[in-house]
Design a protein around this motif. Structure first.
Motif, short mmCIF file in Angstrom:
data_model
loop_
_atom_site.label_atom_id
_atom_site.label_comp_id
_atom_site.label_asym_id
_atom_site.label_seq_id
_atom_site.Cartn_x
_atom_site.Cartn_y
_atom_site.Cartn_z
N LEU A 109 0.82 -1.21 0.00
CA LEU A 109 0.00 0.00 0.00
C LEU A 109 0.85 1.26 0.00
CD1 LEU A 109 -2.94 -0.93 2.40
CD2 LEU A 109 -2.66 -1.38 -0.04
N SER A 110 2.16 1.07 0.04
CA SER A 110 3.12 2.17 -0.11
C SER A 110 4.31 1.58 -0.87
CB SER A 110 3.56 2.73 1.24
OG SER A 110 4.19 1.72 2.02
N LEU B 178 14.62 -3.89 2.30
CA LEU B 178 14.01 -4.97 3.08
C LEU B 178 14.30 -6.32 2.42
CD1 LEU B 178 12.21 -5.86 5.42
CD2 LEU B 178 10.22 -5.47 3.96
N PRO B 179 15.08 -7.19 3.07
CA PRO B 179 15.44 -8.48 2.46
C PRO B 179 14.27 -9.43 2.41
CG PRO B 179 16.37 -8.31 4.68
CD PRO B 179 15.75 -6.98 4.37
N GLU B 180 14.09 -10.09 1.28
CA GLU B 180 12.99 -11.03 1.10
C GLU B 180 13.06 -12.18 2.11
OE1 GLU B 180 13.50 -8.86 -2.76
OE2 GLU B 180 14.83 -9.78 -1.28
N GLU B 181 14.25 -12.48 2.61
CA GLU B 181 14.41 -13.53 3.63
C GLU B 181 13.67 -13.18 4.92
OE1 GLU B 181 18.28 -13.37 1.23
OE2 GLU B 181 16.82 -11.96 2.06
N PHE B 182 13.39 -11.89 5.13
CA PHE B 182 12.73 -11.45 6.36
C PHE B 182 11.30 -10.95 6.10
CE2 PHE B 182 16.86 -11.93 8.08
CZ PHE B 182 16.71 -12.05 9.45
N ARG C 251 3.28 1.75 7.78
CA ARG C 251 3.82 1.66 9.15
C ARG C 251 4.56 0.34 9.38
NH1 ARG C 251 -1.73 0.87 9.72
NH2 ARG C 251 -2.36 -1.14 10.64
N ARG C 252 4.19 -0.70 8.65
CA ARG C 252 4.84 -2.00 8.82
C ARG C 252 6.18 -2.09 8.11
NH1 ARG C 252 2.26 -6.68 10.49
NH2 ARG C 252 0.23 -6.34 11.45
N THR C 253 6.54 -1.08 7.36
CA THR C 253 7.83 -1.07 6.66
C THR C 253 8.83 -0.13 7.32
OG1 THR C 253 7.18 0.69 5.10
CG2 THR C 253 6.65 -1.58 4.48
N ARG C 254 8.45 0.46 8.44
CA ARG C 254 9.36 1.36 9.15
C ARG C 254 10.41 0.55 9.90
NH1 ARG C 254 4.52 5.05 11.72
NH2 ARG C 254 3.78 5.97 9.75
N PHE C 255 11.61 1.07 9.92
CA PHE C 255 12.73 0.36 10.54
C PHE C 255 12.44 0.07 12.01
CE2 PHE C 255 16.80 0.60 12.88
CZ PHE C 255 17.41 -0.53 12.35
N ARG C 256 11.89 1.03 12.73
CA ARG C 256 11.63 0.85 14.16
C ARG C 256 10.65 -0.30 14.39
NH1 ARG C 256 9.50 5.56 18.38
NH2 ARG C 256 9.48 4.23 20.25
N PHE C 257 9.60 -0.36 13.57
CA PHE C 257 8.62 -1.43 13.69
C PHE C 257 9.29 -2.79 13.46
CE2 PHE C 257 5.91 -4.51 11.54
CZ PHE C 257 4.80 -4.59 12.37
#
Length: 312
Positions: free
Chosen positions: A125-126, A132-136, A222-228
């Motif tokens: 959605l953004s 972001l590694p696909e492994e994670f 929000r789910r792609t933020r580093f802190r999250f």
């Protein structure tokens, strides 16, 4: 074979996404589907759904209100008790089922499976983070790189694309609500894993994974933020330590760790050496997330005795 799909929802902010999920279930290619929806203790949200939901859509579902907020896992257990299908399937309110999702799950049951899961694809959605590694991808609730790509038995799949024969689920006692709990600042995760570990111990069988049974999971910004993500990595590590104390079985995690340390690290290094900026970033963040998982696991081991005693 009748399939009951359990969908739990809580926040009115999710109403449009919830309704989109329900429509995807109503439009399944498989004819015998029951849809059980649980509103988890939010009476205003429940009344809004009753008032504003299209009558035709409302007639296709069973809508239940929990008297108080019980959490996702207990809400799923209630949904199963209300259902009467031969199979119970779970999907989240921020996901959309492929039209053939139920049909593909049922194919495996007709071959003798007692539990079946499928593939979860990301619906961004953004903008997708290039680092972001696909492994994670498991941290955002999506099938990750390293998961099987063919039909085979696995320990578990994610809760937004997981199903059981109803009698098996009830014999196991359903999900342990504490495995999806929040206590103070601690977030315990892994309700699906804990249940599937119990199923393997009881029946000697795991979940049949069918990658053609597809669910699309919405990935909010929000789910792609580093802190999250680092927070989620830490508490995943903590949860695995608790899991080990409960079941003594984290073989899948150990095998995945070996896969990351050997095969995937080597592959990322090779691509990074060729000048791939994305692979350099993904290698860096893969190790950052892995470090936080490790820290969480160590912390979980330090606090495990008290926590495990409370969960049993």
């Amino acid at each position: 074979m009748k399939v009951s799909v359990i969908v739990c929802t809580y926040s009115p902010k999710m109403m449009d996404h919830f309704l989109e999920c329900i429509r995807s279930l109503v439009n399944q290619s498989y004819p015998s589907v029951e849809i059980v929806c649980i509103v988890d203790g939010n009476e205003d949200y429940y009344k809004r759904l009753v008032k504003d939901m299209d009558d035709k859509l409302k007639s296709k579902i069973t809508l239940h209100l929990n008297e108080r907020n019980l959490g996702l896992l207990e809400s799923r257990n209630i949904g199963v008790k209300l259902a009467d299908g031969d199979v119970v399937a779970f999907i989240d309110d921020d996901a959309i089922a492929d039209r053939r999702w139920i049909e593909e799950l049922v194919k495996m049951y007709r071959k003798g499976a007692i539990a079946v899961g499928g593939k979860i694809m990301p619906l961004w959605l953004s903008k997708r983070p290039r680092w972001l590694p696909e492994e994670f991808y498991w941290m955002i609730g999506v099938t990750h790189l390293g998961f099987p790509e063919d039909v085979r038995e696995v320990r578990n799949t994610f809760g937004s694309n997981l199903s059981f024969k109803r009698d098996v689920f009830l014999e196991l006692g359903g999900f342990n609500p504490a495995m999806g709990g929040i206590k103070g600042s601690r977030i315990l995760q892994g309700g699906e894993t804990e249940l599937c570990n119990r199923m393997r111990k009881r029946y000697g069988r795991g979940v049949v994974y069918n990658p053609n049974a597809i669910v699309y999971h919405k990935i909010f910004e929000r789910r792609t933020r580093f802190r999250f993500l680092v927070r989620r990595a830490f508490w995943q590590g903590y949860s695995k330590a608790i899991m080990k104390g409960l079941t003594g079985d984290i073989r899948e995690e150990k095998n995945f760790l070996k896969y990351l340390l050997a095969e995937r690290t080597r592959a990322r290094v090779v691509e990074a050496a060729r000048g791939s900026i994305d692979d350099i970033l993904k290698l860096l963040f893969m190790w950052i997330f892995l470090s936080f998982v490790g820290l969480g696991y160590v912390y979980g081991n330090l606090t495990k005795l008290t926590r495990v005693k409370n969960l049993k």
